[in-house]
Design a protein around this motif. Structure first.
Motif, mmCIF file in Angstrom:
data_model
loop_
_atom_site.group_PDB
_atom_site.id
_atom_site.type_symbol
_atom_site.label_atom_id
_atom_site.label_comp_id
_atom_site.label_asym_id
_atom_site.label_seq_id
_atom_site.Cartn_x
_atom_site.Cartn_y
_atom_site.Cartn_z
ATOM 1 N N VAL A 1 0.848 -1.189 0.000
ATOM 2 C CA VAL A 1 0.000 0.000 0.000
ATOM 3 C C VAL A 1 0.886 1.243 0.000
ATOM 4 C CG1 VAL A 1 -2.010 -1.070 1.101
ATOM 5 C CG2 VAL A 1 -0.208 -0.105 2.529
ATOM 6 N N GLN A 2 0.316 2.343 -0.489
ATOM 7 C CA GLN A 2 1.036 3.604 -0.557
ATOM 8 C C GLN A 2 0.076 4.744 -0.262
ATOM 9 O OE1 GLN A 2 2.398 4.499 -4.523
ATOM 10 N NE2 GLN A 2 0.453 3.927 -5.463
ATOM 11 N N GLU A 3 0.641 5.949 -0.157
ATOM 12 C CA GLU A 3 -0.155 7.137 0.138
ATOM 13 C C GLU A 3 -1.289 7.286 -0.882
ATOM 14 O OE1 GLU A 3 3.104 9.747 0.347
ATOM 15 O OE2 GLU A 3 3.405 9.889 -1.815
ATOM 16 N N GLY A 4 -2.486 7.579 -0.361
ATOM 17 C CA GLY A 4 -3.673 7.687 -1.195
ATOM 18 C C GLY A 4 -4.522 6.439 -1.228
ATOM 19 N N ASP A 5 -3.993 5.302 -0.759
ATOM 20 C CA ASP A 5 -4.769 4.063 -0.720
ATOM 21 C C ASP A 5 -5.686 4.043 0.499
ATOM 22 O OD1 ASP A 5 -3.354 3.281 -2.932
ATOM 23 O OD2 ASP A 5 -2.135 1.787 -1.901
ATOM 24 N N PHE A 6 -6.779 3.297 0.373
ATOM 25 C CA PHE A 6 -7.725 3.114 1.484
ATOM 26 C C PHE A 6 -7.891 1.631 1.751
ATOM 27 C CE2 PHE A 6 -12.062 2.205 2.950
ATOM 28 C CZ PHE A 6 -12.093 2.951 4.126
ATOM 29 N N MET A 7 -7.940 1.269 3.027
ATOM 30 C CA MET A 7 -8.191 -0.116 3.436
ATOM 31 C C MET A 7 -9.374 -0.155 4.403
ATOM 32 S SD MET A 7 -4.288 -1.406 4.206
ATOM 33 C CE MET A 7 -3.689 0.197 4.749
ATOM 34 N N TRP A 8 -10.243 -1.137 4.193
ATOM 35 C CA TRP A 8 -11.302 -1.445 5.161
ATOM 36 C C TRP A 8 -11.031 -2.819 5.749
ATOM 37 C CZ3 TRP A 8 -14.679 -5.677 4.325
ATOM 38 C CH2 TRP A 8 -15.599 -5.884 5.364
ATOM 39 N N LEU A 9 -11.139 -2.919 7.092
ATOM 40 C CA LEU A 9 -10.957 -4.181 7.792
ATOM 41 C C LEU A 9 -12.187 -4.433 8.653
ATOM 42 C CD1 LEU A 9 -8.028 -2.934 7.295
ATOM 43 C CD2 LEU A 9 -7.299 -4.383 9.188
ATOM 44 N N ARG A 10 -12.828 -5.570 8.444
ATOM 45 C CA ARG A 10 -13.966 -5.904 9.290
ATOM 46 C C ARG A 10 -13.480 -6.304 10.678
ATOM 47 N NH1 ARG A 10 -17.382 -10.555 6.935
ATOM 48 N NH2 ARG A 10 -18.691 -9.811 8.633
ATOM 49 N N ALA A 11 -14.389 -6.319 11.648
ATOM 50 C CA ALA A 11 -14.043 -6.747 12.998
ATOM 51 C C ALA A 11 -13.388 -8.122 12.956
ATOM 52 C CB ALA A 11 -15.295 -6.781 13.868
#
Length: 280
Positions: A234-244
């Motif tokens: 990953v790099q600047e500008g990326d988005f990550m979603w992590l579920r519980a």
């Protein structure tokens, strides 16, 4: 700290000569939305916002985010809104990435520049406008506030990432630190939005597995991030979603610090019915 930087998308569209190959991933336990996907063709608009577009990075959805929505917002010169939020129970954080934004919050005027942070309490009276000659770009994180009998609602405030010194994690020699804008012991708050910083070579040395849902927007730098069973660049500008309960870890491998804006839900009982709230 004037050396902090914040990455923001400028939209646009790739040329027909580009290959389709990308890093976008959508899995049961996590998603990666790389910065290259934030193009004009996937931008959205909202009612009562003038000269404004946004990229929806997360929203409540079956099999996806459950507790929050997150937008990358671009306000062109002369744009903004006097009626930005339609949900009276929504709380929010605005984090300015680029440009200048004039915020009126409960009758008080504030000028946000890059790194500016505003917590908007549920029911807050607020508006934003861009009075400058270049676009303003910011993160907008929203959550439906979960009331608890006997606890007051939190109050709105404005500050800046540049004015708060990160708190090092224990036993890390400063390689891993968190900028906290709210006291973790303040139980009025049911979400925290912080900035996490890893110096080059810094790591999360175990697979974090816990109840919080996460949204991570990379402000600066590069890393290899562990998401469930996968290691993802990953790099600047990326988005990550992590579920519980999605296992996560990190190795900051770039030449610059690796910094991200982190959302998580906190300080409330786990609901005992799917999609509902536990009774106090």
């Amino acid at each position: 700290m004037s050396d902090r930087t914040y990455w923001a998308t400028h939209g646009g569209h790739p040329p027909q000569t580009d290959l389709l190959t990308d890093r976008a991933l959508f899995r049961e336990a996590y998603a990666v939305i790389p910065r290259g996907t934030q193009r004009d063709i996937v931008a959205s608009v909202l009612p009562f916002w003038e000269h404004t577009r946004l990229w929806v990075l997360a929203r409540p959805l079956t099999g996806f985010a459950e507790t929050f929505s997150q937008y990358m917002v671009e306000v062109s010169p002369g744009g903004g809104s006097d009626r930005p939020e339609e949900d009276p129970d929504a709380e929010a954080v605005l984090f300015l990435l680029e440009g200048t934004l004039d915020l009126t919050l409960d009758g008080q005027s504030h000028r946000l520049t890059d790194g500016g942070y505003a917590f908007l309490a549920p029911g807050a009276d607020w508006s934003v406008h861009n009075h400058e000659e270049s676009p303003a770009r910011f993160m907008w994180i929203r959550k439906r506030y979960q009331e608890v009998a006997g606890l007051d609602r939190p109050t709105s405030f404005v500050t800046s990432d540049r004015d708060i010194e990160p708190t090092p994690m224990p036993d890390t020699e400063g390689r891993w630190a968190t900028t906290r804008f709210v006291d973790p012991a303040d139980l009025r708050h049911d979400m925290h939005v912080t900035v996490v910083t890893f110096q080059p070579g810094g790591i999360i040395p175990f697979a974090e597995t816990h109840v919080m849902e996460h949204g991570l927007y990379v402000l600066e730098g590069q890393a290899v991030y562990r998401l469930n069973e996968d290691w993802v660049e990953v790099q600047e500008g990326d988005f990550m979603w992590l579920r519980a309960f999605c296992p996560q870890a990190c190795y900051a491998g770039g030449p610059k610090p690796f910094r991200y804006l982190l959302y998580k839900d906190v300080n409330r009982h786990a609901p005992l019915t799917l999609g509902g709230h536990a009774r106090g």
